[in-house]
Scaffold this motif. Sequence first.
Motif, PDB file in Angstrom:
ATOM      1  N   LYS A 126       1.389   4.834   0.422  1.00  0.00           N
ATOM      2  CA  LYS A 126       0.600   5.861   1.103  1.00  0.00           C
ATOM      3  C   LYS A 126       1.414   7.152   1.176  1.00  0.00           C
ATOM      4  CE  LYS A 126      -2.397   6.434   5.131  1.00  0.00           C
ATOM      5  NZ  LYS A 126      -3.609   6.555   4.306  1.00  0.00           N
ATOM      6  N   PHE A 168       0.853  -1.191   0.000  1.00  0.00           N
ATOM      7  CA  PHE A 168       0.000   0.000   0.000  1.00  0.00           C
ATOM      8  C   PHE A 168       0.889   1.242   0.000  1.00  0.00           C
ATOM      9  CE2 PHE A 168      -3.082   2.851   2.361  1.00  0.00           C
ATOM     10  CZ  PHE A 168      -3.957   2.964   1.302  1.00  0.00           C
ATOM     11  N   ALA A 194      -1.590  -5.946   4.507  1.00  0.00           N
ATOM     12  CA  ALA A 194      -1.062  -4.915   3.606  1.00  0.00           C
ATOM     13  C   ALA A 194       0.149  -4.245   4.229  1.00  0.00           C
ATOM     14  CB  ALA A 194      -2.138  -3.882   3.304  1.00  0.00           C
ATOM     15  N   GLU A 233       2.469  -1.034   4.313  1.00  0.00           N
ATOM     16  CA  GLU A 233       2.471   0.378   3.906  1.00  0.00           C
ATOM     17  C   GLU A 233       3.892   0.824   3.593  1.00  0.00           C
ATOM     18  OE1 GLU A 233       0.595   3.090   6.521  1.00  0.00           O
ATOM     19  OE2 GLU A 233      -1.372   2.143   6.404  1.00  0.00           O
ATOM     20  N   LEU A 293      -9.513  -1.798   3.248  1.00  0.00           N
ATOM     21  CA  LEU A 293      -8.260  -2.080   3.956  1.00  0.00           C
ATOM     22  C   LEU A 293      -8.517  -2.404   5.415  1.00  0.00           C
ATOM     23  CD1 LEU A 293      -5.959   0.641   2.406  1.00  0.00           C
ATOM     24  CD2 LEU A 293      -6.025  -1.797   1.891  1.00  0.00           C
ATOM     25  N   LEU A 319      -1.210  -1.170  -4.371  1.00  0.00           N
ATOM     26  CA  LEU A 319      -2.262  -0.148  -4.428  1.00  0.00           C
ATOM     27  C   LEU A 319      -1.687   1.217  -4.057  1.00  0.00           C
ATOM     28  CD1 LEU A 319      -4.812  -2.174  -2.285  1.00  0.00           C
ATOM     29  CD2 LEU A 319      -5.074  -1.760  -4.715  1.00  0.00           C
ATOM     30  N   THR A 320      -2.286   2.240  -4.623  1.00  0.00           N
ATOM     31  CA  THR A 320      -1.938   3.612  -4.208  1.00  0.00           C
ATOM     32  C   THR A 320      -3.161   4.267  -3.575  1.00  0.00           C
ATOM     33  OG1 THR A 320      -2.551   4.598  -6.323  1.00  0.00           O
ATOM     34  CG2 THR A 320      -0.271   3.855  -6.075  1.00  0.00           C
ATOM     35  N   ASP A 321      -2.881   5.256  -2.747  1.00  0.00           N
ATOM     36  CA  ASP A 321      -3.974   5.936  -2.031  1.00  0.00           C
ATOM     37  C   ASP A 321      -3.731   7.441  -2.060  1.00  0.00           C
ATOM     38  OD1 ASP A 321      -6.102   6.489  -0.248  1.00  0.00           O
ATOM     39  OD2 ASP A 321      -4.661   6.556   1.404  1.00  0.00           O
TER      40      ASP A 321
END
Length: 1024
Positions: free
Chosen positions: A77, A75, A254, A256, A243, A224-226
């Motif tokens: 972030k 992830f 996940a 980060e 999540l 994934l990107t957020d």
Amino acid sequence: MTQIASLTLNALLQPRASVFENNKSETTLDINDLTEGSINPQTFFEENVITDGMQNLLKQGFKRLSGQSSNSVFFLKQSMGGGKTHNLITLGLLAAHTLVRPQVITDPAMEGVLRDVKNVEVVAFNGRGNPPHGLWGVIAEQLGNKAAFANFYAPPDAPGQEDWEALLRGRTALILIDELPPYLEAVESRVVGDSNLARLTARALTNLMAALQRPGCERVALVLTDLGGAAYGRASSYLHDVLSDLTKETQRLALEIEPVQQNSNEVYDILRKRLFETVPDDSVIRHLQGQYAHEIDQARKMGLTPADGQQASLALIDTYPFHPSLRDLYARFRDNPGFQQTRGLIRMMRAVTAHLWDSGLASERSTIGLQDLDLNNDRIRGELLNINDKLKNALSHDVADQGRAVAEQNEPSDLSRRAATLLLTSSLAHVVDGVVGLPPQLVADYLAQPGLDLAPLKAVLNDLAHKSWYLHKDGDSYYFSSTRNINAEIEATIQSTSEDKALDIVREQLAILFNPLPDGAYKELLIFPALDQIDPKQGHVLLVLSRPQGNGLNPKLKELFDASTLRNRMMFLTGEESNYRLLLDRAKALRATQSALGKLRRSEKPNPDMILELEEREQATMMHFLTAAQEAFTHLHFPEQAGLTSLDFTGKFAEKNPASRGAQQVQEILEGRKKFVRALDASEGRKFEARVFGNAKRMTWNELLARAANTTGWPWHPAGALDQLRRDKIDRDEWRQDGQEIERGPFPLEPTSVTVRHDILDAAADRYRLTVTPKYGTQVHYAEGSTVDIAAPVMTDASMEVTGQTFTFLAVDPSYNATANKGHPTGQSFTWQAPTFLKGVWESGEVRFEASPDVEIRVTFDGSAPEKGQIYEPGKPITPPPGTHVVQAVATRGGVNSTPITLKPDVIPLDPVTPARWARTHKTTATADSVKLMDRLEKHGAKAAGVKVMVDGKGDQYGTATFSEGAAFTADALRELSEYVRKLVGPETNLHLDVKEIRFERGQNLSDWTAETGDKLNMSEVAQ
């Protein structure tokens, strides 16, 4: 200045060609480029830095692809523009291109991992698109098995965990999902049964993450990107739910990762790599650091900063070729909503770098900083406004507007522009509790660089503070804001101030400057009057401040002067018309500043620092006004012998306490020309006779005053000087006054004369003390009777005691010589006649009289005039008829009547409100009693008449001052007189007082006096 030619940007750096491509954008690359194969890996990695976060992603990602890690979901972030997409592309390229991997992942521990990862299927989903079969359709299609999810396309439905397992089992795959929040937001409106496509997508993603934990999917990684809700608050909440659910089910499944550590040097590493092909080695940078340290130390010596140069310049080693200030300034605005952190900074610094090389400034500068932004460049201007568009007005008015902004018009312009740009970039933060602004010492630190002279910095900041509309101050720090500051308010007031109002302000200030001085050259002042308002007076001088026009005195004023009969009672001060316009502008600025200061002082919470700053500004504005006044009034026109004279007037108003400064300087000019003379001495008196009297022997005083007011050659004097001249001339017998006429000498010799006054010793016995005063004679002959000659005895003292009714005196001047016209001839003798004295008292029913010898006394009892009354013999008592209320009496001797007297019985009371005169003599023989008498006079509001002040000193020292009954003294006046006589006699004196009559404002005051002293009041002594 330090010579820096060998250490310039141009000499040490080579920008990449992409820097100069105006259409080059960090948003050019996205993961669609990755799946389409349009990215050249070699070129990509030449311009990119592998950050710690990226290195971690690569290691963990390839361990998963090799089946050696349980971390299946990653992830990324970070705030928008922080390098998330860039990391996806980096991982995707290395997964797809086996040969490039060792060039980027150089850790020896990763060699075995990389060998185990063969062919990787790279799948990418970009949430900015609108695929027909949703997220799962894109993944299945890119994996070459679109049909696997055929049952989930129409109607849309989320594949379950088993469906994902079936699709991914046995594969080595990298699934990259970017920009998911905008996609979820876009498809939320697509209703599917009792749900929507956004919810289905969230469920499909949850199922995918769960599937990756199952056997057979050990070599599948999901990244994934957020956006962290920065721009898509609703959409990202779905992702957070996913999540959150995943965390609960898989216990931190996940991992980060933060792609770029914004607080580290990675940002500068990225900038260097992206923008430049080559950079100098550390030794060059350290040499440049030494130069920076020197410049900061120089700034410290000038009092601009307390910083130590060596310490303050250390950051340059990490940030070069970027100025150390970039670290602080970037940290302030990187968290602004909508700002793409790393991407936005790269874009901005690319634009700045291109400008420096394109403009040639790279050959002059040694670093690149935000203070180097050319905000007149549309590309750079746009980048800055993307960070905070609320400062658009501040940018245009105060910082950069093609040479029209405040900073661009100040001198030196380069330093002013850089300082303003620096302050603007320090004010870009647009978040809660964001830091904005810089104190002057940091401005100096951040601007310091070889080749830039910081000496004028204090003046530059002061100019910016006083002229900018959007620059504010909080404590010591200057910052730009979207709201206007006090300067804008002042400017708005200036613009709204009419010329008539400005003229009122000018008049008000000029009235202070030219306020007439006490006993000065002029008494009346007119400022910009109409012609019919100029009305000079005979008794004093008028100064007219004429509105400057043309190149001299208004011709109409010259005509008015020439036609006037009071030409010596006016003068004019004027100047150049061009300077008059400046005076009006400065008046508007003064009013606006004072208005702003007053408003600030009246505010609910006045800021002391702002008040102090505005007070200093008011003083400066006043100085500017006074300077303009100096330049506006430059010629003084005043009358002299030949007519109206013009002299240069160099006013010096711009000083503290300007009140009457102009009046003082006008007077100095006039005194220098002897047009104004303070003292009317004997010399001035002779000039008056020559210029004003002329050849005339006699003239009325008013005519003389009129001549003085029209004779331009006659000087001016303080008010009342001519009256003093008249008194002095008359006292010296150089002039004589007969009614209104003044006659000037020389005069014929005055004959001698005598005046005589008497003091009563015993009026009933005709015994008196005579004081004889000769005029123009030094010898006085006397004789009893009505005749005297020079054979008669000569008085040896000024006074003598006599008993008798008639004495004659003759004054003689022994120095008289008619031939030599010396001395004074003998004049007429003077015969003194003893007064006819009469005094009476009515008490116990009887009236008794005391009178001079040989008198005839007539009396009436009905209030009629006593001259026709009955004759009574002196010394015998009279019993008035019954019912008599008043007795009138008069004494006659030798045809001379006494003053009639009126007697009332003692039973008649005083009228308490009518003034009263008490004819009883009060004598004191000691100082203490004299002081008590004066205190009593003050207490009862009384005055003493017929006063004699006698002072005895040591030995034969004594003095006397005698006044007639016509002179009445208050207690204060009598004290002052007594002290004066005592000082004349000497120390250790004894004061005697002899008062013939005491006068009261009300009868009640007399009653109070006698009640206090216990005196018995004889109403025959009282007159009301």
